[in-house]
Motif scaffolding. Structure first.
Motif, PDB file in Angstrom:
ATOM      1  N   GLU A   1      -2.140   2.018   2.855  1.00 25.29           N
ATOM      2  CA  GLU A   1      -2.073   1.235   1.634  1.00 25.29           C
ATOM      3  C   GLU A   1      -2.330  -0.228   1.959  1.00 25.29           C
TER       4      GLU A   1
ATOM      5  N   PRO B   1      -2.389  -4.083   1.124  1.00 25.12           N
ATOM      6  CA  PRO B   1      -1.592  -4.885   0.196  1.00 25.12           C
ATOM      7  C   PRO B   1      -2.459  -5.777  -0.681  1.00 25.12           C
ATOM      8  N   VAL B   2      -1.870  -6.242  -1.765  1.00 21.92           N
ATOM      9  CA  VAL B   2      -2.410  -7.383  -2.495  1.00 21.92           C
ATOM     10  C   VAL B   2      -1.876  -8.623  -1.789  1.00 21.92           C
TER      11      VAL B   2
ATOM     12  N   ALA C   1       0.074  -5.876  -7.861  1.00 25.12           N
ATOM     13  CA  ALA C   1       0.531  -4.944  -6.826  1.00 25.12           C
ATOM     14  C   ALA C   1       1.416  -3.863  -7.431  1.00 25.12           C
TER      15      ALA C   1
ATOM     16  N   ARG D   1      -0.562  -1.187  -9.170  1.00 31.35           N
ATOM     17  CA  ARG D   1      -1.298  -0.342  -8.226  1.00 31.35           C
ATOM     18  C   ARG D   1      -0.384   0.466  -7.305  1.00 31.35           C
TER      19      ARG D   1
ATOM     20  N   LEU E   1       1.206  -0.858  -4.764  1.00 23.73           N
ATOM     21  CA  LEU E   1       0.896  -1.377  -3.440  1.00 23.73           C
ATOM     22  C   LEU E   1       1.896  -2.460  -3.047  1.00 23.73           C
TER      23      LEU E   1
ATOM     24  N   LEU F   1       3.036  -6.226  -1.629  1.00 24.06           N
ATOM     25  CA  LEU F   1       2.559  -7.596  -1.802  1.00 24.06           C
ATOM     26  C   LEU F   1       2.780  -8.347  -0.498  1.00 24.06           C
TER      27      LEU F   1
ATOM     28  N   LEU G   1       9.102  -3.766  -5.954  1.00 25.41           N
ATOM     29  CA  LEU G   1       7.958  -4.156  -5.137  1.00 25.41           C
ATOM     30  C   LEU G   1       8.343  -4.323  -3.670  1.00 25.41           C
TER      31      LEU G   1
ATOM     32  N   GLU H   1      -6.288  -5.278  -0.470  1.00 22.50           N
ATOM     33  CA  GLU H   1      -6.854  -4.748  -1.703  1.00 22.50           C
ATOM     34  C   GLU H   1      -7.531  -5.865  -2.483  1.00 22.50           C
TER      35      GLU H   1
END
Length: 295
Positions: free
Chosen positions: A5, A7-8, A29, A32, A34, A36, A83, A106
């Motif tokens: 995965e 990250p943002v 994030a 998605r 995902l 952060l 998150l 990402e």
């Protein structure tokens, strides 16, 4: 083996604009699923006209940087409680640190301004440098509060001319179209595909009809390829516009949560060719703007 995965990634510097970027990135994030990654470059001050002059200044600078990251992580956690948040204090200038982070991201998210008297220069020095060279999509969070906070439920994507005008075979969706479609789907909103065209002169009525027809066909192809690729369908509006691409996209940005444009990689050169339209989008869009690398 599971899929990694990515990250943002968001860059923070303690400014209000960076806080807006952080909020936007945390929500992206979260949508998605995902993590952060929050990056603070300890040499960010080089872009604001300040560099610590003595060794005695450096411990205080590190404490300040750690406080910026801790505050940002706490804010992101409050914004999106589930998150996963990571922090990164990079001993580099902002562009170097964020480009490195973007190699496994990402998307990269930055604010449109910095802090201090050189705030208005941050986009030119950092945002543009990242947008032109990053290997992943770059989002510059700018525009009016209602657009930044997702008040329109609409994503706009700019559709350029065909790379090979004579080609008739179906082509896969561009990276920019795929990014915009996914963002619209995750937001539960609609996608507006904009293509601008111009005629040679006001008296050329036949040419105007041909241009309008070709523009509509181009939009069909761009979005039809995305459907054929199996991307989740979203409500789509096709908007061929007579006039300049710059004006068409900036006008559309007034009624969008995100404006997406592609930037083609230069063959044999480092970085991407942003072009005048993308520069205008990054500086003047009324909503957050995403620049997506396309092959």
């Amino acid at each position: 083996m599971g899929t990694v995965e990515l990250p943002v990634v968001v860059g923070v510097d303690g400014s209000d604009a960076a806080s807006d970027a952080l909020d936007w990135a945390a929500e992206a994030a979260g949508r998605r699923g995902l993590p952060l990654r929050i990056v603070h470059a300890s040499l960010w001050e080089r872009y604001e006209g300040y560099v610590p002059g003595t060794a005695a200044d450096r411990p205080a600078e590190r404490l300040h940087s750690e406080a910026v990251l801790a505050t940002a992580a706490e804010r992101a956690g409050r914004r999106v409680p589930a998150l996963k948040v990571m922090t990164d204090l990079a001993a580099d200038d902002a562009v170097t640190a964020l480009l490195r982070a973007g190699q496994s991201a990402e998307a990269l998210v930055v604010g449109s301004r910095g802090r201090g008297e050189f705030a208005s220069l941050l986009l030119g020095s950092v945002g543009l440098g990242i947008a032109a060279r990053a290997q992943c999509p770059v989002v510059v969070v700018r525009g009016r509060p209602e657009n930044v906070h997702g008040g329109t439920n609409r994503v706009v994507v700019g559709i350029a001319e065909r790379e090979r005008p004579g080609e008739q075979e179906p082509t896969p969706p561009s990276a920019a179209v795929a990014f915009a479609l996914r963002e619209a789907r995750l937001r539960g909103g609609e996608l507006v595909a904009v293509h601008a065209w111009r005629c040679a002169g006001p008296e050329d009525h036949g040419a105007r009809e041909d241009h309008a027809r070709r523009a509509a066909e181009l939009l069909d192809e761009a979005l039809g390829g995305a459907t054929a690729a199996g991307l989740a369908p979203v409500p789509v509006a096709h908007r061929p516009v007579e006039g300049s691409a710059r004006k068409a996209l900036l006008d559309a940005s007034a009624h969008a949560d995100l404006l997406v444009v592609g930037a083609r990689r230069r063959q044999g050169h480092f970085g991407m060719q942003l072009g005048l339209v993308n520069h205008a989008v990054l500086h003047h869009a009324k909503c957050p703007a995403a620049v997506v690398p396309v092959s």
